[in-house]
Design a protein around this motif. Structure first.
Motif, mmCIF file in Angstrom:
data_model
loop_
_atom_site.group_PDB
_atom_site.id
_atom_site.type_symbol
_atom_site.label_atom_id
_atom_site.label_comp_id
_atom_site.label_asym_id
_atom_site.label_seq_id
_atom_site.Cartn_x
_atom_site.Cartn_y
_atom_site.Cartn_z
ATOM 1 N N GLN A 39 -7.510 -28.711 0.874
ATOM 2 C CA GLN A 39 -8.598 -28.385 1.798
ATOM 3 C C GLN A 39 -9.725 -29.420 1.768
ATOM 4 N N GLY A 40 -9.378 -30.681 1.969
ATOM 5 C CA GLY A 40 -10.370 -31.733 2.041
ATOM 6 C C GLY A 40 -10.815 -32.294 0.704
ATOM 7 N N ARG A 41 -10.341 -31.729 -0.396
ATOM 8 C CA ARG A 41 -10.672 -32.240 -1.721
ATOM 9 C C ARG A 41 -9.460 -32.970 -2.271
ATOM 10 N N TRP A 42 -9.707 -33.941 -3.132
ATOM 11 C CA TRP A 42 -8.600 -34.698 -3.696
ATOM 12 C C TRP A 42 -8.744 -34.833 -5.201
ATOM 13 N N SER A 43 -7.611 -35.042 -5.850
ATOM 14 C CA SER A 43 -7.573 -35.282 -7.279
ATOM 15 C C SER A 43 -6.509 -36.332 -7.538
ATOM 16 N N LEU A 44 -6.856 -37.377 -8.265
ATOM 17 C CA LEU A 44 -5.922 -38.431 -8.612
ATOM 18 C C LEU A 44 -5.545 -38.260 -10.069
ATOM 19 N N ILE A 45 -4.292 -37.967 -10.306
ATOM 20 C CA ILE A 45 -3.814 -37.698 -11.658
ATOM 21 C C ILE A 45 -3.031 -38.906 -12.143
ATOM 22 N N THR A 46 -3.533 -39.517 -13.196
ATOM 23 C CA THR A 46 -2.866 -40.672 -13.779
ATOM 24 C C THR A 46 -2.174 -40.241 -15.068
ATOM 25 N N GLY A 47 -1.318 -41.082 -15.565
ATOM 26 C CA GLY A 47 -0.661 -40.793 -16.833
ATOM 27 C C GLY A 47 0.661 -40.081 -16.705
ATOM 28 N N ALA A 48 1.169 -39.900 -15.502
ATOM 29 C CA ALA A 48 2.474 -39.263 -15.349
ATOM 30 C C ALA A 48 3.581 -40.199 -15.815
ATOM 31 N N TYR A 49 3.351 -41.498 -15.678
ATOM 32 C CA TYR A 49 4.308 -42.508 -16.128
ATOM 33 C C TYR A 49 3.593 -43.456 -17.083
ATOM 34 N N LEU A 50 4.087 -43.537 -18.312
ATOM 35 C CA LEU A 50 3.492 -44.403 -19.326
ATOM 36 C C LEU A 50 4.575 -45.259 -19.983
ATOM 37 N N ASP A 51 4.160 -46.414 -20.528
ATOM 38 C CA ASP A 51 5.121 -47.240 -21.244
ATOM 39 C C ASP A 51 5.305 -46.704 -22.658
ATOM 40 N N ARG A 52 6.085 -47.390 -23.473
ATOM 41 C CA ARG A 52 6.384 -46.872 -24.817
ATOM 42 C C ARG A 52 5.163 -46.873 -25.738
ATOM 43 N N HIS A 53 4.092 -47.558 -25.322
ATOM 44 C CA HIS A 53 2.854 -47.572 -26.098
ATOM 45 C C HIS A 53 1.841 -46.559 -25.574
ATOM 46 N N GLY A 54 2.232 -45.772 -24.569
ATOM 47 C CA GLY A 54 1.339 -44.762 -24.014
ATOM 48 C C GLY A 54 0.346 -45.301 -23.008
ATOM 49 N N GLU A 55 0.638 -46.477 -22.434
ATOM 50 C CA GLU A 55 -0.270 -47.087 -21.462
ATOM 51 C C GLU A 55 0.345 -47.047 -20.073
ATOM 52 N N SER A 56 -0.507 -46.877 -19.059
ATOM 53 C CA SER A 56 -0.018 -46.891 -17.679
ATOM 54 C C SER A 56 0.061 -48.336 -17.201
ATOM 55 N N ASP A 57 0.717 -48.547 -16.087
ATOM 56 C CA ASP A 57 0.865 -49.892 -15.523
ATOM 57 C C ASP A 57 0.568 -49.816 -14.030
ATOM 58 N N LEU A 66 8.604 -47.653 -17.596
ATOM 59 C CA LEU A 66 7.695 -46.516 -17.674
ATOM 60 C C LEU A 66 8.509 -45.245 -17.828
ATOM 61 N N PHE A 67 7.963 -44.296 -18.544
ATOM 62 C CA PHE A 67 8.663 -43.054 -18.830
ATOM 63 C C PHE A 67 7.846 -41.872 -18.322
ATOM 64 N N LEU A 68 8.544 -40.944 -17.675
ATOM 65 C CA LEU A 68 7.905 -39.746 -17.151
ATOM 66 C C LEU A 68 7.431 -38.879 -18.312
ATOM 67 N N GLN A 69 6.184 -38.435 -18.249
ATOM 68 C CA GLN A 69 5.578 -37.634 -19.308
ATOM 69 C C GLN A 69 5.700 -36.150 -18.973
ATOM 70 N N ASP A 70 6.554 -35.456 -19.718
ATOM 71 C CA ASP A 70 6.819 -34.037 -19.444
ATOM 72 C C ASP A 70 5.559 -33.184 -19.445
ATOM 73 N N ARG A 71 4.618 -33.471 -20.349
ATOM 74 C CA ARG A 71 3.384 -32.699 -20.456
ATOM 75 C C ARG A 71 2.569 -32.802 -19.162
ATOM 76 N N ILE A 76 1.011 -30.820 -13.612
ATOM 77 C CA ILE A 76 1.038 -31.012 -12.154
ATOM 78 C C ILE A 76 1.772 -29.863 -11.486
ATOM 79 N N ALA A 77 2.903 -29.457 -12.054
ATOM 80 C CA ALA A 77 3.674 -28.346 -11.486
ATOM 81 C C ALA A 77 2.844 -27.066 -11.473
ATOM 82 N N ALA A 78 2.102 -26.817 -12.534
ATOM 83 C CA ALA A 78 1.241 -25.629 -12.583
ATOM 84 C C ALA A 78 0.161 -25.711 -11.507
ATOM 85 N N ASP A 79 -0.398 -26.913 -11.290
ATOM 86 C CA ASP A 79 -1.403 -27.096 -10.234
ATOM 87 C C ASP A 79 -0.804 -26.862 -8.851
#
Length: 102
Positions: A39-57, A66-71, A76-79
């Motif tokens: 409804q006109g609001r946005w949210s940018l969620i980062t960190g869904a894909y991280l490398d083996r050191h836990g960093e995004s690219d 990059l590896f999908l982060q189950d947590r 996101i699924a709950a949202d």
């Protein structure tokens, strides 16, 4: 910048017209993030894909696997189920954001 703004406007239009209720979740592959709209609001969620050191690219510049982060996917699924997208990550109100860029 105009291209990104145009894509964001298109995402809001799609969420409003095609999905109904103005809710949508869009995977931004190049940004390694998820854009959620409600409804006109946005949210940018980062960190869904991280490398083996836990960093995004963001922009996939490093080319590291990059590896999908189950947590993060579970959050996101709950949202998506709750249709509550404006409390996680970076967020804003598109009605007030003049640039509408993410």
């Amino acid at each position: 910048m105009a291209d990104a703004e145009d894509r964001c406007v298109q995402a809001f239009a799609h969420a409003e017209q095609c999905v109904g209720g103005g809710f949508g979740a869009f995977i931004l592959v190049q940004a390694s993030s998820v854009l959620m709209l409600r409804q006109g609001r946005w949210s940018l969620i980062t960190g869904a894909y991280l490398d083996r050191h836990g960093e995004s690219d963001s922009g996939l510049a490093r080319g590291a696997p990059l590896f999908l982060q189950d947590r993060v996917v579970a959050a996101i699924a709950a949202d998506v189920v709750a249709q509550s997208a404006d409390h996680t990550g970076r967020s804003g109100d598109a009605r007030k954001d003049t640039a509408r860029t993410v």
